[in-house]
Design an enzyme around this catalytic site. Sequence first.
Site, PDB file in Angstrom:
ATOM      1  CG  ASP A 345      -2.227   0.596   0.960  1.00  0.00           C
ATOM      2  OD1 ASP A 345      -2.293   1.734   0.710  1.00  0.00           O
ATOM      3  OD2 ASP A 345      -3.251   0.052   0.865  1.00  0.00           O
ATOM      4  CG  HIS A 397      -5.223   3.486   1.290  1.00  0.00           C
ATOM      5  ND1 HIS A 397      -5.009   2.296   0.827  1.00  0.00           N
ATOM      6  CD2 HIS A 397      -6.594   3.751   0.785  1.00  0.00           C
ATOM      7  CE1 HIS A 397      -6.091   1.577   0.390  1.00  0.00           C
ATOM      8  NE2 HIS A 397      -7.075   2.566   0.356  1.00  0.00           N
ATOM      9  CB  SER A 579      -9.254   0.393   0.047  1.00  0.00           C
ATOM     10  OG  SER A 579      -8.628   0.397  -1.006  1.00  0.00           O
TER      11      SER A 579
END
Length: 876
Positions: A345, A397, A579
């Site tokens: 990520d 994220h 996600s």
Amino acid sequence: MSLSLSSRIALLSAAVLVAACGGGGGDGGGSPLPPPPPPPAGSFQVSGQVRVADNTLVDSDVNDVNAAYAPNDSVAAAQAVPNPVSLAGYVNVAGQGPSGRSRVPGDRDDYFRVDAVAGQTVSLIVGDPLAGDIDLFLHDENGVEIDSSEDTGRFESVPIPSTGRYYVRAHAFAGASSYVLAIGQATAAGAAASTLRRSAEFVPGEVVVRWREPAQVLQAGKRSAASALSVHALSKVAGATEGDWLVSLDNPRSLLALSGSSRRGAQAASGALSATDMKTATLQAIKRLRADPAVLYAEPNYIRHRMAVPSDQYYNLQWHYPLINLPAAWDITTGSNSVIVAVIDTGVLLGHPDLAGKLVAGYDFITDIGNANDGNGPDANPDDPGDNATPNGSSFHGTHVAGTIAASSNTTRGVAGVAWGARIMPLRVLGTRGGTSFDITQAVRYAARLPNSSGTLPAQRADIMNLSLGGTGSSQAEQNAYNEARAQGVIIVAAAGNDGNAVLNYPASYDGVISVSAVGIRKTLASYSNFGSRVDVAAPGGDSGDVNGDGYTDLVLSTHGDDSSGSVVFNYGFQAGTSMATPHVAGVLALMKSVNASLTPDDIDRLLAAGRLTTELGAPGRDDQFGHGLIDALRAVQAAQNGTDPTPPLLVATPGTLNFTPATTSQTLVLSNNGSQALTVTAVNVTPGTNWLTVTPPAAPNGLGTYTVTVNRTGLTPGAYNASIEFVSTANTVSVPVVLQVTAGGGTGPSPNLGELYILLVDPDTMTGVDQVRARATGGVYNFQFTGVAAGTYILVAGSDPDNDDVLCNVGEACGAYLTLDEPVRVTVNANRSGLNFSAGYVTSIGAQGLGSGSWNPLARSPSAGGGKRLRGSTP
């Protein structure tokens, strides 16, 4: 959510400055702007709607000069709000904060009138604790103050002691700030997050304090700690010089006068102060001490009893865990530290306290130095430097994903992870412009302990890979990498995508990769989630609305960070997307590997296809929305333990609470069996007995399925009512709390409203502003239209500006983007475009670390004479 490369590339970290251009549409709810000039040839119209979730309102006297205005500065002028409610507001001390409506006169108090039931919670998130200290007060139906939360950080909360009418007050103790007020079902956050609550059990008149330098305290010149205490009207009672001191209040009346409490008049009374007044004075002493740079910490002298069971502070806001039967699975395992999940990520905030001790060595694989944003190329440091990839700051994220998988749990702090005993391998592949196939495949190979571009191998390969990223277009090189990783025994999970269509996204659609779609709290497909023939399983990803009535939008809460101030603050944030769904599946797989280390990717495929890891959703068998169903942690762990079937029956109700706002008369809930052995619902009881609540069962003979719950307000006086629906089965009993709101005259209450909304049209390649319009809500919908738009590609962002600082998407303000906030979608304009509809809601961030007091630091305002707005984290 799936971070498509094209979308991530669009979100550069460059400055965003959007100036108001002429001819950009009108004010959707107020007086129209002058008609625009005829558009030039080759230009187009862009229009759509911004939608607002039910029970969302705005303070009626914010600082924004364009917003509607009605003062709510007293009990008599209190603004009526529904229950539950999520509301953004703004308060300031006179002369503090940005210029605007209330800068000079001040707006220290906002009052709200609400009917609430016992056990509910009122909480307040301060937008900027460095700029303003906001306290929360609760008054009874007569306006008498009965409780307060007077902390110095971001979060305040008070409980509702009994059913009745209340007045809630947000008070600016110092400075100025926006805030989000939430009223709804009790949460762990409301129970534990605010440490300076008057109703907490502590010794009135006593404070526990520790000095940074007890012998020589540096403040206004050197002096002893004892003399510093005298400045704060305190005296030492006990404690070692280098340790904690117990101190007492010398002059509680003077401290009481500093409080925003309506009880401060008690200082003039003769005789001893009441215990309540002494507690208020104690909280004020702690506020003063915490503002002293010589003080390391200052706290109440709490009274403790035998009983406490450790729990994570914000766990009850994580509705998404009971949805997949996690608590029952945790009775079997919470994960093993021998199990490693690779998070491929943006990297991870390595210093986040909820990830301490959870990380193994990782790697940064970003080849392009310009994309990396850390000043170098690939190296062994996977710390996330930020990407400024969303309208409200850096996405962080990977940190959010990692926290869902394995955040430290049962620590009384922060959030819980799905498999909190497992560990995370952080691998950085996404930068300010997304990530490349090469970098991602090298990280995949590293995680599988295969030769890769780093020239290094981890000490132990990952058991599971989580890829909450993706894009269109397949690659043989990528498929080969996943084939080789799977051959090493690695289980690979990826996000299906957030385009709301059946277009294939990769890596989720590759052979050997588990593709995850997203559901909301009602177990229905999320509005943004991709679907189609390659979807294998569904998991909670969040969606708009507040179905469970806790006062917060039903998004996924996990570890996060905030870098809008220029430095990173560790906190906890709400996000939505596939996600966010994917790490739920990765975490459950980690629980399975914790009880059966020999499980292979082929074993997982067989169990998934057999329905052994999921609860059925949609059509029987596999379907294109949910794959083989909603991941079920208990069934999955039981299947991994010994492979025996059937699993014990377990009755589950979704959602777990029901709230009937004034506009709602009917809702549904679903009873399901989260085991595979049969069960039957034998009784449905409403307690206490009432004639305003009716429960209609489904036709199924076993009592499972969709129940319709209807309320009848006829003959009920205005106020709040509560009851519980008890479902008794041959396996277990489930109780669903119900809250009902009744308004005078049978009205439906105020329409959803975010206040004055600014919609921005932005060039995603240069991140420069193209146009701006503003609108007001009509029936919970903002209509917008841009005219004279040149052919090209754009992103759409909407936000409110209650503090009038010309910066959108700060904490405590509304924010949204087409199609999702976390991943704005590019809009191609080569003809008139309409129907560009999306949602906006309030930006909330809780549990921030390292926040203290401070003075307002004015942000540079947009140079546009038209009042243009810029996005959070950008520079003018």
